[in-house]
Design a protein around this motif. Structure first.
Motif, PDB file in Angstrom:
ATOM      1  N   ARG A 163     -17.840  -1.648  -4.508  1.00 12.82           N
ATOM      2  CA  ARG A 163     -18.677  -0.848  -5.419  1.00 12.82           C
ATOM      3  C   ARG A 163     -17.912  -0.330  -6.630  1.00 12.82           C
ATOM      4  NH1 ARG A 163     -20.438   1.370  -0.424  1.00 12.82           N
ATOM      5  NH2 ARG A 163     -19.122   3.214  -0.752  1.00 12.82           N
ATOM      6  N   ASN A 164     -16.592  -0.499  -6.633  1.00 13.64           N
ATOM      7  CA  ASN A 164     -15.774   0.071  -7.714  1.00 13.64           C
ATOM      8  C   ASN A 164     -14.817  -0.967  -8.290  1.00 13.64           C
ATOM      9  OD1 ASN A 164     -16.261   3.258  -7.629  1.00 13.64           O
ATOM     10  ND2 ASN A 164     -16.265   2.496  -5.526  1.00 13.64           N
ATOM     11  N   PRO A 165     -15.335  -1.972  -8.960  1.00  9.74           N
ATOM     12  CA  PRO A 165     -14.478  -3.048  -9.484  1.00  9.74           C
ATOM     13  C   PRO A 165     -13.559  -2.622 -10.621  1.00  9.74           C
ATOM     14  CG  PRO A 165     -16.725  -3.295 -10.292  1.00  9.74           C
ATOM     15  CD  PRO A 165     -16.759  -2.191  -9.274  1.00  9.74           C
ATOM     16  N   GLN A 166     -13.787  -1.424 -11.194  1.00  9.85           N
ATOM     17  CA  GLN A 166     -12.973  -0.965 -12.306  1.00  9.85           C
ATOM     18  C   GLN A 166     -11.768  -0.145 -11.854  1.00  9.85           C
ATOM     19  OE1 GLN A 166     -16.117  -0.129 -11.727  1.00  9.85           O
ATOM     20  NE2 GLN A 166     -15.916   2.027 -11.168  1.00  9.85           N
ATOM     21  N   LEU A 167     -11.473  -0.123 -10.562  1.00  5.81           N
ATOM     22  CA  LEU A 167     -10.319   0.620 -10.061  1.00  5.81           C
ATOM     23  C   LEU A 167      -9.033   0.168 -10.740  1.00  5.81           C
ATOM     24  CD1 LEU A 167     -11.049   0.855  -6.241  1.00  5.81           C
ATOM     25  CD2 LEU A 167     -10.503   2.787  -7.733  1.00  5.81           C
ATOM     26  N   ARG A 168      -8.222   1.145 -11.131  1.00  6.60           N
ATOM     27  CA  ARG A 168      -6.942   0.854 -11.778  1.00  6.60           C
ATOM     28  C   ARG A 168      -5.757   1.367 -10.981  1.00  6.60           C
ATOM     29  NH1 ARG A 168      -8.165   2.101 -18.207  1.00  6.60           N
ATOM     30  NH2 ARG A 168     -10.047   0.832 -18.355  1.00  6.60           N
ATOM     31  N   SER A 169      -5.990   2.326 -10.094  1.00  6.37           N
ATOM     32  CA  SER A 169      -4.900   2.890  -9.300  1.00  6.37           C
ATOM     33  C   SER A 169      -5.385   3.093  -7.874  1.00  6.37           C
ATOM     34  CB  SER A 169      -4.429   4.223  -9.892  1.00  6.37           C
ATOM     35  OG  SER A 169      -3.431   4.803  -9.084  1.00  6.37           O
ATOM     36  N   VAL A 170      -4.658   2.533  -6.903  1.00  5.23           N
ATOM     37  CA  VAL A 170      -5.037   2.637  -5.495  1.00  5.23           C
ATOM     38  C   VAL A 170      -3.792   2.975  -4.686  1.00  5.23           C
ATOM     39  CG1 VAL A 170      -5.975   1.439  -3.484  1.00  5.23           C
ATOM     40  CG2 VAL A 170      -6.938   1.001  -5.751  1.00  5.23           C
ATOM     41  N   ALA A 171      -3.879   3.998  -3.834  1.00  6.66           N
ATOM     42  CA  ALA A 171      -2.770   4.406  -2.977  1.00  6.66           C
ATOM     43  C   ALA A 171      -3.206   4.318  -1.523  1.00  6.66           C
ATOM     44  CB  ALA A 171      -2.334   5.831  -3.315  1.00  6.66           C
ATOM     45  N   LEU A 172      -2.542   3.441  -0.770  1.00  9.29           N
ATOM     46  CA  LEU A 172      -2.869   3.210   0.635  1.00  9.29           C
ATOM     47  C   LEU A 172      -1.635   3.395   1.511  1.00  9.29           C
ATOM     48  CD1 LEU A 172      -5.012  -0.022   0.115  1.00  9.29           C
ATOM     49  CD2 LEU A 172      -5.870   2.307   0.460  1.00  9.29           C
ATOM     50  N   ALA A 173      -0.732   4.274   1.099  1.00 10.85           N
ATOM     51  CA  ALA A 173       0.534   4.449   1.808  1.00 10.85           C
ATOM     52  C   ALA A 173       0.307   4.784   3.276  1.00 10.85           C
ATOM     53  CB  ALA A 173       1.358   5.552   1.143  1.00 10.85           C
ATOM     54  N   GLY A 174       0.954   4.025   4.148  1.00 11.76           N
ATOM     55  CA  GLY A 174       0.908   4.297   5.573  1.00 11.76           C
ATOM     56  C   GLY A 174      -0.362   3.879   6.283  1.00 11.76           C
ATOM     57  N   CYS A 175      -1.286   3.223   5.591  1.00 13.60           N
ATOM     58  CA  CYS A 175      -2.558   2.826   6.209  1.00 13.60           C
ATOM     59  C   CYS A 175      -2.341   1.568   7.050  1.00 13.60           C
ATOM     60  CB  CYS A 175      -3.623   2.608   5.137  1.00 13.60           C
ATOM     61  SG  CYS A 175      -4.067   4.122   4.245  1.00 13.60           S
ATOM     62  N   GLY A 176      -1.850   1.783   8.254  1.00 15.22           N
ATOM     63  CA  GLY A 176      -1.444   0.667   9.104  1.00 15.22           C
ATOM     64  C   GLY A 176      -2.567  -0.046   9.806  1.00 15.22           C
ATOM     65  N   GLN A 177      -3.803   0.471   9.747  1.00 15.98           N
ATOM     66  CA  GLN A 177      -4.922  -0.188  10.404  1.00 15.98           C
ATOM     67  C   GLN A 177      -5.603  -1.222   9.511  1.00 15.98           C
ATOM     68  OE1 GLN A 177      -5.376   0.533  13.643  1.00 15.98           O
ATOM     69  NE2 GLN A 177      -3.641   1.917  13.360  1.00 15.98           N
ATOM     70  N   LEU A 178      -5.169  -1.297   8.250  1.00 11.90           N
ATOM     71  CA  LEU A 178      -5.735  -2.295   7.349  1.00 11.90           C
ATOM     72  C   LEU A 178      -5.135  -3.663   7.640  1.00 11.90           C
ATOM     73  CD1 LEU A 178      -5.642  -0.268   3.998  1.00 11.90           C
ATOM     74  CD2 LEU A 178      -7.612  -0.646   5.497  1.00 11.90           C
ATOM     75  N   SER A 179      -5.671  -4.675   6.968  1.00 16.12           N
ATOM     76  CA  SER A 179      -5.169  -6.028   7.162  1.00 16.12           C
ATOM     77  C   SER A 179      -5.181  -6.772   5.835  1.00 16.12           C
ATOM     78  CB  SER A 179      -6.021  -6.775   8.196  1.00 16.12           C
ATOM     79  OG  SER A 179      -7.276  -7.126   7.637  1.00 16.12           O
ATOM     80  N   ARG A 180      -4.804  -8.020   5.902  1.00 16.33           N
ATOM     81  CA  ARG A 180      -4.774  -8.866   4.714  1.00 16.33           C
ATOM     82  C   ARG A 180      -6.156  -8.963   4.062  1.00 16.33           C
ATOM     83  NH1 ARG A 180      -3.057 -14.329   6.565  1.00 16.33           N
ATOM     84  NH2 ARG A 180      -1.141 -13.230   7.164  1.00 16.33           N
ATOM     85  N   ARG A 181      -7.212  -8.798   4.846  1.00 13.03           N
ATOM     86  CA  ARG A 181      -8.579  -8.871   4.308  1.00 13.03           C
ATOM     87  C   ARG A 181      -8.812  -7.785   3.260  1.00 13.03           C
ATOM     88  NH1 ARG A 181     -13.814  -6.576   7.378  1.00 13.03           N
ATOM     89  NH2 ARG A 181     -15.324  -6.864   5.691  1.00 13.03           N
ATOM     90  N   ALA A 182      -8.361  -6.565   3.535  1.00  9.50           N
ATOM     91  CA  ALA A 182      -8.551  -5.465   2.584  1.00  9.50           C
ATOM     92  C   ALA A 182      -7.802  -5.735   1.291  1.00  9.50           C
ATOM     93  CB  ALA A 182      -8.090  -4.150   3.197  1.00  9.50           C
ATOM     94  N   LEU A 183      -6.574  -6.212   1.397  1.00 13.99           N
ATOM     95  CA  LEU A 183      -5.801  -6.496   0.191  1.00 13.99           C
ATOM     96  C   LEU A 183      -6.427  -7.643  -0.595  1.00 13.99           C
ATOM     97  CD1 LEU A 183      -3.354  -5.496  -1.310  1.00 13.99           C
ATOM     98  CD2 LEU A 183      -1.952  -7.146  -0.090  1.00 13.99           C
ATOM     99  N   GLY A 184      -6.992  -8.628   0.108  1.00 11.29           N
ATOM    100  CA  GLY A 184      -7.680  -9.714  -0.576  1.00 11.29           C
ATOM    101  C   GLY A 184      -8.904  -9.227  -1.328  1.00 11.29           C
ATOM    102  N   ALA A 185      -9.664  -8.309  -0.711  1.00 10.10           N
ATOM    103  CA  ALA A 185     -10.837  -7.743  -1.383  1.00 10.10           C
ATOM    104  C   ALA A 185     -10.433  -6.945  -2.609  1.00 10.10           C
ATOM    105  CB  ALA A 185     -11.617  -6.866  -0.411  1.00 10.10           C
ATOM    106  N   LEU A 186      -9.328  -6.217  -2.502  1.00 11.93           N
ATOM    107  CA  LEU A 186      -8.834  -5.447  -3.648  1.00 11.93           C
ATOM    108  C   LEU A 186      -8.409  -6.362  -4.778  1.00 11.93           C
ATOM    109  CD1 LEU A 186      -7.895  -2.746  -4.890  1.00 11.93           C
ATOM    110  CD2 LEU A 186      -5.728  -3.061  -3.687  1.00 11.93           C
ATOM    111  N   ALA A 187      -7.662  -7.398  -4.452  1.00 11.83           N
ATOM    112  CA  ALA A 187      -7.167  -8.309  -5.480  1.00 11.83           C
ATOM    113  C   ALA A 187      -8.300  -9.075  -6.147  1.00 11.83           C
ATOM    114  CB  ALA A 187      -6.166  -9.284  -4.868  1.00 11.83           C
ATOM    115  N   GLU A 188      -9.266  -9.498  -5.363  1.00  9.09           N
ATOM    116  CA  GLU A 188     -10.356 -10.303  -5.914  1.00  9.09           C
ATOM    117  C   GLU A 188     -11.386  -9.466  -6.652  1.00  9.09           C
ATOM    118  OE1 GLU A 188     -13.591 -13.664  -4.370  1.00  9.09           O
ATOM    119  OE2 GLU A 188     -12.070 -12.854  -3.014  1.00  9.09           O
ATOM    120  N   GLY A 189     -11.631  -8.241  -6.168  1.00  6.10           N
ATOM    121  CA  GLY A 189     -12.707  -7.437  -6.737  1.00  6.10           C
ATOM    122  C   GLY A 189     -12.290  -6.442  -7.794  1.00  6.10           C
ATOM    123  N   CYS A 190     -10.983  -6.210  -7.977  1.00 11.64           N
ATOM    124  CA  CYS A 190     -10.517  -5.192  -8.922  1.00 11.64           C
ATOM    125  C   CYS A 190      -9.506  -5.806  -9.889  1.00 11.64           C
ATOM    126  CB  CYS A 190      -9.903  -4.007  -8.183  1.00 11.64           C
ATOM    127  SG  CYS A 190     -11.015  -3.236  -6.984  1.00 11.64           S
TER     128      CYS A 190
END
Length: 336
Positions: free
Chosen positions: A148-175
């Motif tokens: 919902r927020n493709p215009q994101l310019r700054s994202v901080a996910l420090a220590g979020c160990g429950q995420l996976s490669r899928r989340a990073l792929g969505a961030l890279a592709e959608g933002c």
């Protein structure tokens, strides 16, 4: 927008003006709600349907969301406007992105349901900081927010160990406008995930990969070759897999690099530092503490340029040690 009408619940003095009678878009949203902590907004929207509508309208227009304001009740900054989205210096740390080996914030955690309510209608976010959610934040929680927020310019996910490669792929592709990203202490980040980020984020300038221990020289080399031209700040701290091969490739491909953190990179040596001195004219700070193979002669050229280095010269270290032992600063004739 006219505020919804509702019963006052009692008689109102003639000429009295209630808070909700003030213009919402001209007064309440820009000058009142921007100063209310997110934690209090959650409570305010329970007061009445009118307040719920007001808070929801405010949340829809959020440009910056820091979960620490909910979990700790911090005083907020004024809402960031599209024309003044990046007021701080690139090298300064902030809740949105903290380069270096710092751990995610600890303390009371923001509940999953509260985060879902706050971000349910947000579609204009430019900064997103979710480190306080590190114990439970999953792909299912994050991916819809990113979509919902493709215009994101700054994202901080420090220590979020429950995420996976899928989340990073969505961030890279959608933002595609992403400029700053913190993945510190995210053990799931591997070479394949970093490749996807390097391929799809042309605007990337600041990247924190502290303690991403699955990353090896090959992944950093690929990042340097794909996105090195725009990188200004990079942390590879606390990763014993990173060595001179990665540092030399960064030096040759990152002419605008200003800040590099190699703290605890045990395989980094003097060769990598000498290459940095030769190819990185914009370098302003270098962190090499606990890099035991980095010798002073390789750092001296950077010191002469005024680069901030976290390791003191050997002579200074000896003087400090002698002062601690003797209890005073001795006179040393440097001409001898």
């Amino acid at each position: 927008m006219e505020p919804p009408m509702e019963q006052s619940g009692g008689e109102q003095e003639p000429g009295a003006i209630r808070l909700l009678d003030l213009p919402w878009e001209d007064v309440l949203l820009p000058h009142v709600l921007t100063w209310v902590p997110l934690r209090q907004l959650l409570r305010l929207q329970r007061v009445s349907r009118a307040f719920r509508a007001l808070v929801q309208l405010h949340l829809e227009g959020l440009r910056r969301f820091d979960a620490a304001q909910v979990s700790r009740g911090r005083q907020p900054r004024p809402r960031v406007s599209p024309t003044s989205a990046w007021p701080r210096p690139r090298h300064a740390s902030s809740p949105a992105l903290s380069l270096g080996a710092s751990r995610p914030q600890v303390g009371p955690q923001i509940p999953r349901a509260a985060l879902a309510r706050l971000l349910r209608d947000a579609e204009g976010l430019q900064e997103l900081a979710l480190a306080p959610c590190h114990e439970w934040l999953s792909d299912e929680d994050l991916v819809p927010v990113l979509a919902r927020n493709p215009q994101l310019r700054s994202v901080a996910l420090a220590g979020c160990g429950q995420l996976s490669r899928r989340a990073l792929g969505a961030l890279a592709e959608g933002c595609p406008r992403l400029q700053r990203l913190s993945l510190a202490h995210c053990d799931w980040v591997d070479g394949l995930a970093l490749r996807g980020l390097a391929d799809r984020c042309p605007a990337l300038e600041e990247l924190d990969l502290t303690a991403c221990r699955q990353l090896k020289d090959e992944a950093i080399v690929y990042l340097a070759q794909r996105r090195g031209a725009g990188l200004r700040s990079l942390s590879l701290a606390v990763n014993a897999n990173v060595g001179d091969t990665a540092v030399q490739e960064l030096a040759r491909n990152c002419p605008q690099l200003e800040h590099l953190d190699l703290t605890g990179c045990l395989r980094v040596g003097s060769d990598g530092v000498r290459t940095l001195a030769e190819y990185c004219p914009a370098l302003r700070s270098l962190r090499v503490r606990h890099c035991h193979h980095v010798a002073e002669p390789s750092l001296s050229r950077l010191r002469k340029r005024g680069v901030d280095i976290d390791v003191e010269p050997p002579l200074h270290q000896a003087l400090v040690l002698l002062q601690d032992m003797a209890g005073f600063a001795p006179f040393v004739n440097l001409q001898v």
